[in-house]
Design an enzyme around this catalytic site. Structure first.
Site, PDB file in Angstrom:
ATOM      1  N   SER A 123       0.653  -1.124   0.474  1.00  0.00           N
ATOM      2  CA  SER A 123      -0.131   0.370   0.175  1.00  0.00           C
ATOM      3  C   SER A 123       0.790   1.044   0.225  1.00  0.00           C
ATOM      4  O   SER A 123       2.225   1.567   0.206  1.00  0.00           O
ATOM      5  CB  SER A 123      -0.757  -0.240   1.528  1.00  0.00           C
ATOM      6  OG  SER A 123      -1.863   1.381   0.920  1.00  0.00           O
ATOM      7  N   GLY A 124       0.146   2.422  -0.236  1.00  0.00           N
ATOM      8  CA  GLY A 124       0.849   3.994  -0.083  1.00  0.00           C
ATOM      9  C   GLY A 124       0.626   3.992   1.252  1.00  0.00           C
ATOM     10  O   GLY A 124       0.887   5.321   1.440  1.00  0.00           O
ATOM     11  N   ASP A 125       0.259   3.096   1.754  1.00  0.00           N
ATOM     12  CA  ASP A 125      -0.569   3.742   3.308  1.00  0.00           C
ATOM     13  C   ASP A 125      -0.633   3.095   3.933  1.00  0.00           C
ATOM     14  O   ASP A 125      -0.187   1.837   3.799  1.00  0.00           O
ATOM     15  CB  ASP A 125      -2.247   4.445   3.063  1.00  0.00           C
ATOM     16  CG  ASP A 125      -1.898   6.198   4.172  1.00  0.00           C
ATOM     17  OD1 ASP A 125      -1.363   6.382   5.053  1.00  0.00           O
ATOM     18  OD2 ASP A 125      -2.561   6.922   3.560  1.00  0.00           O
ATOM     19  N   ASP A 126      -1.816   3.608   5.219  1.00  0.00           N
ATOM     20  CA  ASP A 126      -1.267   1.758   5.989  1.00  0.00           C
ATOM     21  C   ASP A 126      -1.731   1.187   5.984  1.00  0.00           C
ATOM     22  O   ASP A 126      -3.186   0.850   5.194  1.00  0.00           O
ATOM     23  CB  ASP A 126      -1.655   2.529   7.684  1.00  0.00           C
ATOM     24  CG  ASP A 126      -1.617   4.023   8.312  1.00  0.00           C
ATOM     25  OD1 ASP A 126       0.406   4.203   7.980  1.00  0.00           O
ATOM     26  OD2 ASP A 126      -3.108   4.647   8.438  1.00  0.00           O
ATOM     27  N   SER A 151       4.828  -1.179   3.154  1.00  0.00           N
ATOM     28  CA  SER A 151       4.506   0.275   3.384  1.00  0.00           C
ATOM     29  C   SER A 151       5.230   1.481   3.317  1.00  0.00           C
ATOM     30  O   SER A 151       5.855   1.490   4.935  1.00  0.00           O
ATOM     31  CB  SER A 151       2.716   0.636   3.784  1.00  0.00           C
ATOM     32  OG  SER A 151       2.742   1.734   3.572  1.00  0.00           O
TER      33      SER A 151
END
Length: 464
Positions: A250-253, A284
């Site tokens: 992911s690009g976030d959590d 991530s």
């Protein structure tokens, strides 16, 4: 005569062969089995409603028509809609109760990049505004509200949000409404999302909110690691959630537990409680494997994580909050984590200061207490911990035990940076900060032995 007889024999053989092939296919279809919280009496194919799986034709009306038609069976054993192999382009569509959406192997649902196929929704009451833009938000690709008994599953079929269109508009500040999520279920009970591959969501991937009794299992979730706000799974103001055997890039959590934003979350007052996270695998580089907050104003309590793995991830379990949030994060339990290539192993911050608007209450201080970490191993770590509480509102009851951290060649001199926190540690290397006192009269940090109610939910074996 001989030629005619030979031709007739070939024709007969061809027909018999075709019949055998069809029988084999039918047998294979009838033997397709899958686990689900409930099975269905009625079944339909998406193609029964005029859908075209060429990746170009819009099937939004076909999905909507199919689900509307199948909703009549809710009180008669429920219905399942089967998405066969193909590329099924569609905009947003709504689910119904006592319903299963099943994606066969090689079925690919493609999210439309035509904004007219995404109806607008009002802002969430616990947030007070859209995340990207104040006015409102686009409906998620797969949406449902006020539902009971919903299953979204498959034979590892794929849902691709085609998020690049939305990421570009977000980065260029061209959005008037908040980007859609891939799957959002609201005000609902008995939800299963399992055995699928989810790709490239415009924003968050899976967002159960104001809901209960949720099982999320066997998902592969993938987005570019530089894509904005592509959180994997976000249980939000919900109770009894089980997240198991998921792999997330992911690009976030990878998982973000939430419960509303500042004064809006405080007013709505619906906490997230009783969450179990097992066998999560996360990549991530700029975010956390599991985040608690930062929107936690309705409260977060009783989150249990075990047998979790992070590789090339900024932090493991991160607590994010701020002055003005109110609410609480308490009774958090983590055991059995394996971490590789981390910036921080332990990270808590009381200065995560984004707010929906200037109307937040600066006297609304969050309560962070009862945070327990045990049996963690980490390699190639830059910082062991950054623990920043709030002046006058310290984070308390932090317990860390049986932790072995091996540092990277680029390790920082100050390994434990601690302010406004208190607690204790045992069997932790490198040596923790003085605010976390060494405790010799404990064997390890606690982890609950009772079963959560969500663990009692058993799957049935269902057939297509």
């Amino acid at each position: 005569m001989m030629k005619l007889k030979h031709s007739s024999t070939l024709t007969t053989c061809y027909v018999i062969g075709l019949m055998i092939s069809l029988l084999v296919i039918a047998a294979e279809c009838s033997n397709t089995q899958y686990p689900a919280i409930n099975c269905r009496k009625h079944t339909a194919l998406l193609t029964d409603f005029g859908a075209v799986g060429d990746g170009k034709t819009s099937n939004t009306k076909a999905f909507q028509s199919a689900i509307t038609n199948l909703s009549q069976y809710a009180s008669d054993g429920g219905a399942q809609l089967v998405v066969p192999p193909g590329k099924w382009l569609t905009g947003s569509f709504n689910l119904t109760s006592h319903f299963t959406l099943f994606l066969q192997k090689d079925a690919l649902i493609l999210a439309s990049q035509d904004e007219s196929e995404w109806p607008p929704l009002a802002v969430l009451p616990s947030y007070g505004r859209g995340r990207d833009a104040p006015a409102g938000r686009f409906s998620s690709l797969i949406f449902g509200t006020n539902l009971t008994d919903v299953v979204i599953t498959g034979a590892n079929g794929t849902i691709d949000g085609q998020g690049s269109y939305w990421w570009a508009k977000f980065k260029q500040n061209q959005l008037n409404l908040t980007r859609p999520y891939l799957i959002e279920i609201m005000h609902s009970d008995q939800i299963q999302i399992s055995n699928l591959t989810l790709l490239n969501s415009p924003s968050w991937f899976v967002h159960p909110i104001y809901s209960s009794n949720i099982v999320i299992q066997g998902l592969t979730i993938i987005a570019p690691v530089d894509s904005p706000n592509t959180d994997g799974i976000n249980p939000d103001s919900s109770t009894n959630t089980r997240i198991e055997d998921c792999y997330i890039v992911s690009g976030d959590d990878c998982v973000a537990v939430k419960s509303g934003w500042d004064q809006y979350g405080i007013k709505y007052g619906k906490p997230t409680e009783h969450v179990i996270i097992r066998r999560l695998r996360c990549i991530s580089p700029d975010s956390a494997m599991i985040a608690l907050g930062s929107e936690m104003s309705g409260g977060i309590r009783d989150v249990r994580a075990e047998d979790i793995t992070a590789i090339n991830t900024q932090s493991a379990v991160r607590i994010k909050t701020a002055v003005g949030r109110g609410g609480y994060v308490k009774d958090i339990f983590v055991k059995g984590a394996k971490l590789q290539s981390m910036k921080y192993v332990f990270w808590m911050t009381g200065g995560y200061g984004s707010h929906p608007d200037p109307g937040f209450d600066p006297k609304a201080l969050p309560e962070i207490s009862g945070i327990n970490y045990g049996h963690l191993s980490a390699e190639n770590v830059t910082y062991s911990a950054r623990l920043d509480g709030i002046s006058g509102d310290p984070f308390t009851g932090i317990c860390i035990s049986d932790v072995d951290i091996k540092l990277s060649e680029e390790k920082k001199q100050l390994q434990w940076n601690c302010t406004d926190v208190s607690g204790f540690t045992k069997n932790v290397t490198p040596q923790p900060c003085d605010l976390l006192q060494l405790k010799t009269n404990i064997s390890h940090c606690p982890y609950p032995t009772d079963k959560l109610p969500i663990d009692n939910i058993q799957f049935n074996t269902c057939s297509l």
